[in-house]
Design an enzyme around this catalytic site. Structure first.
Site, mmCIF file in Angstrom:
data_model
loop_
_atom_site.group_PDB
_atom_site.id
_atom_site.type_symbol
_atom_site.label_atom_id
_atom_site.label_comp_id
_atom_site.label_asym_id
_atom_site.label_seq_id
_atom_site.Cartn_x
_atom_site.Cartn_y
_atom_site.Cartn_z
ATOM 1 C CB CYS A 38 24.150 29.538 11.430
ATOM 2 S SG CYS A 38 24.185 31.278 11.029
ATOM 3 C CG HIS A 68 28.743 28.565 9.948
ATOM 4 N ND1 HIS A 68 27.672 27.981 9.320
ATOM 5 C CD2 HIS A 68 28.404 29.855 10.123
ATOM 6 C CE1 HIS A 68 26.726 28.888 9.105
ATOM 7 N NE2 HIS A 68 27.144 30.036 9.589
ATOM 8 C CD GLU A 104 28.724 24.692 8.450
ATOM 9 O OE1 GLU A 104 28.884 24.564 9.681
ATOM 10 O OE2 GLU A 104 28.004 25.576 7.950
#
Ligand SMILES: Nc1ncnc2c1ncn2[C@@H]1O[C@H](COP(=O)(O)OP(=O)(O)O)[C@@H](O)[C@H]1O
Ligand SMILES: [Mg+2]
Lengths: 726, 79, 225, 79
Positions: C85, C202, C204
């Site tokens: 990002c 993302h 994560e």
């Protein structure tokens, strides 16, 4: 400078108030002092019209660590964890400049939470706009939503729940209420009460500019044609600086350097310094030359009244100055010792080695005016609405009409603009009864919801007040949490008007009764009066923000149907109350009659039973029934999946529209696996809970026997078009 | 006809962007820098031969959409 | 394996990525942007967020920070670098990755779970995924609209440097399945040596079934192996 | 000495903001509009009396930070 009547009036002070100021000072104030009085004595800071009523709210409970009176409320959620939360309004600024107004509203409430030592973990909001057809609504909606998102996304705190409503009553006065929730260690809460004499008073954060001067007075006055003139007071939010301030404060809070800390919110340096010193029964002396300024030649008056954002005032332990300074330097923030605590009980302001103002603190705080304003009871009509003559409408058409209306349409156009996932603890996002936020690194979570019902509160303030508390409680229960406490934002019209003051008093009475009965105390809140223009006041709009506790993340629920052939159980009795319902509003444009009654006993029993069933893992999905009634609740459980329902039409049904669209309170819909039905019924019977089995889930179709059968996609489509076409 | 529109924040309004840019330039060693303010810039082409009329139209666009009059000032220039 | 997460003022996914890395058994350290040397690491992550508020251009100011010089050195010597990002935006600002990320085509911040397709699984970041596997991953950005010149776009295609493309649930890559207007639906790219990956989604956020799903796990386990 | 810097996207770079602004203006009924491109604007004040030197400094700021030379063009003007 001579203090003329015009100057007094411009400061929002009444003649009598000015007379009391002179008495308290035993002399005439100078302009700086007058400005300070005006900031501290306005409605927003002094709570002069509301204080007597707020006192009646229940604020205690064994879960309460800190009730109202601090920057935010604090509750105990077990282990060494505490939750810190509060809601606040930013209505007037958001109407003038929607993006910045909403953004700084979020920034302000976040500071209230992290000042107390909590890391913010969730943001919520309640936003009310005028009619969608009103020429201003669209751009206000766009601005407010992107402002809320702009701030929250940038600082990196998920915006996880809220409510968005349209109602003509807000055409000239929108509501933007923001709630922040933080997590702290129980033994590491920071308060605003100063202690000790000759301690350093430290200014940290952004520089002071000329922005927002007299913002608090603006929030304490009605709008009129000249409100445009007040535009220069608009503040611009700087979420990046706030992020730095947040991290720097939390870093400093790891150690015990801080004696007291207070954000500079409404009335900026004035209210923060006065509050800290007066709470500690001390005095405070500021050297205004040291205040970091953004503009040249700022006067003491401007410095004291500026509402520049992203600033804090800290009182430090002796000898901790250098340590603290280093932390703020690391985060590239201003850190300046601007004064000391004293034992004079006075606010003393020095500039260029001269005392420019000196005011006894009690004059600003405990001796600020309190008004027992006149209020009149709401006249309640006893007449029942005659609904017999209404044009017949098909259940299916009524359902689609409601689902596709602005107030009921799916809000993902809004919520997709908010980062809901950052921090990676959002177990349930907006769009459900309550958001679920995991406590970081633990298996427990909190549930969060905000609720209001302006139409109910307008037609019957006491019932309306009770209803919003109960609805909030039901929302928290529906996801499997135990409701712990609430915060409230009381948005009302002009308190100098007896009827409005009556709405306030009675709504509060309702809130109080419900909170007391449900043991659901109020730990923080905010009052926003003068919402209206030229004597046209908004409907009374108290907003409740509630927090519930989930001990085990494995036991949470969403409201979406999980599988076919499960049994649908309706908890609570259906009387078919249609007055003030969405059904009448959306299909017949009738907004009339009384809201459904609240039976607190049923409310409590039903809620506790539902929670018990959820905790025993006997429920697949649960949803409370609110606006729109049973059929809307069922559609919400179905939409977005290919699972529908087949409702068996029981003989008992007198009137379909009353049954399916009535807004009787205290009800839930539960989806139960067939194999668990016997144990569920056993529990329900043992608790004397009224329930009905209304049907079964099925694939693809949403169906009422012999009445309607539609594809679940049709519901979804109806519900998902409005915002995208607006 | 082509116009440029420059939009800047009003004088007393906080400019978080300019502030960060200024700090960064200072950190990059540009010590003579006194101040930076950041704004917006538009290049607008319209189908209108009469300069007066064209300017009125561009001004309308500014007021209606491009500029937030509450916090911003603007200037129109013919290109 | 050792990883370092670079923290800029305004980074806000730093804690999230650190948590994911630790969960995947990386030995992780946080590196503050003012530091001038980088601990020896096998993986450097530039996390998401709004470094410096993204006030000039997203990623621009972070791209000028002290630590970035070290990241560039490490990258040039073959260290794995992952930019997520804002991290992706920063990598394009430093020139480690080519192209740029423009405003989303609807000019709005977008946060939702979208689908992406694995376009190249022959890399150290993606080997645990199947080719053309469809993942459901969260995006959250204002500027994710990838743009590059035609020469570079050809290079990306010819050298198989596109990591992920936005698609729908069934894997269709088209305008409807493009959330932000990115050229060719590009969601993530490699540099030519394939030791640097920049991506807008993302991963994560997708390592924990209580929170979302676990579609991001294989990215980290690919790196581990 | 004060300068303005205008930064615009290069011709061949897509300008999503300009496009949306243009569509919105069209929808607002401004039919003569041919094109809109959106860029950035900076007002920079520096402590340097010599105009040449000052310009070189401002140009340095542009190259180092303010402009992404890969996708943007810029212009400096003395104010
Ligand atoms: N409606 C309310 N119910 C309970 N407490 C309230 C209410 N309104 C305000 N309070 C409390 O009064 C105190 C002062 O509120 P406020 O002036 O809004 O705080 P701040 O200075 O942080 O803006 C706070 O502790 C707040 O929680
Ligand atoms: Mg406060």
């Amino acid at each position: 400078m001579e203090i003329t009547n015009t100057i007094i009036e411009k400061h929002g002070l009444k003649k009598e108030e000015y007379e009391s100021i002179k008495k308290l000072l035993k002399r005439n104030p100078n302009l700086l002092e007058l400005g300070i009085f005006s900031a501290m004595w306005n409605e927003h800071c002094s709570y002069k019209s509301s204080r007597l009523h707020l006192k009646k709210l229940p604020t205690k409970g064994k879960q309460v660590i800190q009730g109202p009176g601090e920057n935010a409320g604090v509750i105990d959620i077990g282990d060494d964890d505490a939750i810190v939360f509060k809601i606040e309004s930013h209505n007037h600024p958001s109407y003038i400049e929607p993006y910045q107004g909403a953004a700084t509203g979020v920034g302000g409430i976040l500071r209230d939470v992290f000042t107390m030592g909590a890391r913010p973990i969730a943001l919520l909001n309640s936003i009310h706009f005028g009619s969608p057809n009103h020429p201003k609504t669209k751009s206000l909606l766009n601005g407010v939503v992107s402002g809320i998102g702009g701030y929250g996304n940038c600082i990196g705190i998920p915006t996880v729940a809220g409510e968005t409503k349209f109602n003509e009553t807000y055409n000239e006065n929108i509501l933007v209420n923001a709630m922040a929730v933080g997590h702290a260690k129980k033994n590491k809460i920071f308060y605003s009460k100063a202690k000790g004499v000759n301690k350093s008073v430290v200014y940290v954060g952004s520089k002071t500019g000329r922005d927002g001067i007299h913002g608090a007075s603006m929030a304490s006055a009605e709008f009129d044609e000249n409100s445009e003139d007040k535009k220069p007071t608009v503040q611009v939010g700087d979420p990046f600086t706030e992020k730095l301030l947040l991290e720097a404060c939390l870093e400093l809070m790891k150690d015990d350097s801080i004696i007291a800390i207070q954000d500079m919110g409404a009335a900026g340096l004035t209210s923060s310094s006065v509050e800290m010193a007066s709470k500690g029964s001390l005095g405070i002396e500021l050297e205004l030359d040291k205040v970091p300024c953004r503009e040249e030649n700022m006067t003491p008056y401007e410095m004291m009244l500026s509402e520049s954002q992203e600033r804090m005032l800290i009182i430090l332990e002796d000898g901790k100055e250098d340590y603290a300074r280093q932390i703020f330097a690391k985060w590239d923030l201003d850190f300046v010792i601007i004064g000391r605590t004293t034992n004079t009980n006075k606010l003393t302001l020095k500039f260029k080695n001269k005392i420019e103002g000196e005011i006894p603190l009690e004059a600003l705080a405990s001796k600020a005016p309190i008004y027992n304003r006149k209020w009149s009871k709401k006249k309640i009509s006893r007449k029942k609405l005659d609904l017999k003559k209404l044009k017949k409408i098909k259940i299916e058409d009524a359902l689609i009409k409601i689902l596709s209306s602005p107030n009921h349409s799916n809000k993902s156009w809004i919520t997709n603009q908010y980062d809901q996932m950052v921090m990676c603890d959002t177990a349930q996002k907006s769009g459900s009864d309550a958001a679920i936020i995991r406590i970081h690194d633990k298996n427990k979570a909190i549930a969060l919801s905000v609720d209001s019902s302006a139409n109910y509160c307008k037609s019957h303030p006491i019932t309306g007040g009770k209803q919003i508390v109960c609805e909030n409680w039901r929302n928290l229960i529906s996801v499997g949490s135990k409701p712990l406490a609430i915060t409230n934002c009381l948005n009302f019209g002009n308190p100098e008007n007896e009827e409005i003051m009556g709405e306030f008093a009675e709504c509060l009475e309702g809130i109080k009764e419900a909170c007391e009965f449900l043991k659901f105390p109020v730990v923080s809140g905010n009052v926003s009066f003068y919402n209206g223009t030229n004597k046209k006041n908004i409907y009374p709009t108290p907003v409740i923000g509630g927090v519930g506790l989930i001990q085990n993340l494995n036991k949470t629920l969403s409201h979406k149907f999980k599988k076919e052939k499960s049994i649908i159980v309706l908890i609570g009795k259906t009387f078919g109350h249609l007055e003030q319902s969405c059904f009448l509003k959306e299909n017949y444009s009738i907004i009339d009659g009384n809201p459904p009654e609240i039976n607190l006993i049923n409310e409590k029993n039903n809620g506790e039973m539902v929670l018990k069933l959820i905790e025993r893992k006997l429920v697949l999905s649960a949803h409370d029934i609110s606006n729109g009634g049973l059929l809307i609740a069922l559609s919400e459980m179905s939409m977005g999946s290919n699972l529908g329902i087949k409702i068996e039409k029981s003989k008992k049904l007198r009137d379909l529209k009353e049954y399916f669209f009535g807004e009787d309170q205290g009800r839930y819909v539960l989806e139960i696996d067939e194999k668990n039905l016997t144990s569920v019924e056993k529990f329900l019977k043992s608790g004397s809970i009224y329930y009905e089995i209304i049907g079964k889930t099925q694939e693809n179709f949403f169906e009422i026997e012999n009445e309607m059968k539609i594809d679940t996609n049709v519901l979804y489509k109806a519900n998902n078009q409005w915002y995208n076409n607006y | 006809m082509k116009f440029s529109v420059t939009v800047v924040l009003k004088k007393d309004v906080l400019d978080p962007q300019g502030k960060v840019v200024q700090n960064t330039l200072n950190n990059l060693g540009m010590s003579d820098l006194k101040s930076v303010r950041q704004g917006k810039f538009f290049e607008i082409e319209i189908d209108e031969q009469d300069q007066k009329k064209a300017e009125i139209k561009v001004d309308g666009m500014c007021k209606k959409l491009l500029v937030n009059l509450i916090i911003e000032d603007y200037k129109i220039n013919k290109l | 394996m050792k990883s370092s997460v670079i923290v800029f003022p305004g980074s806000n996914c730093d804690r999230d990525i650190a948590k994911a890395l630790e969960k995947m058994q990386f030995k992780n350290q946080m590196v503050w942007h003012k530091e001038t040397d980088l601990p020896k690491s096998d993986l450097i992550v530039i996390p998401g967020g709004f470094s410096y508020g993204d006030y000039l251009r997203s990623g621009a100011i972070a791209g000028k920070s002290l630590i970035i010089e070290e990241v560039i050195k490490a990258a040039n010597s073959g260290c794995l670098v992952l930019g997520i990002c804002n991290g992706f935006q920063i990598l394009t600002e430093t020139g480690l990755l080519k192209g740029t990320l423009l405003r989303n085509k609807n000019l709005k911040f977008i946060n939702k779970d979208i689908n992406i397709k694995v376009i190249n699984n022959q890399t150290r970041f993606t080997s645990k995924y199947k080719l053309n596997q469809i993942l459901k991953i969260n995006i959250a950005h204002n500027e994710g609209n990838y743009f590059t010149n035609s020469t570079h776009l050809n290079e990306l295609k010819n050298e198989n440097l596109i990591a992920f493309k936005y698609c729908d649930e069934k894997g269709n890559i088209n305008n409807q399945s493009n959330p932000n207007g990115a050229m060719d639906n590009i969601a993530g790219i490699f540099n030519s040596k394939k030791n640097i990956l920049g991506m807008m989604p993302h991963p994560e956020r997708m390592v924990d079934k209580f929170i979302s799903n676990t579609d991001g796990v294989n990215l980290f386990s690919s790196i581990l192996h």
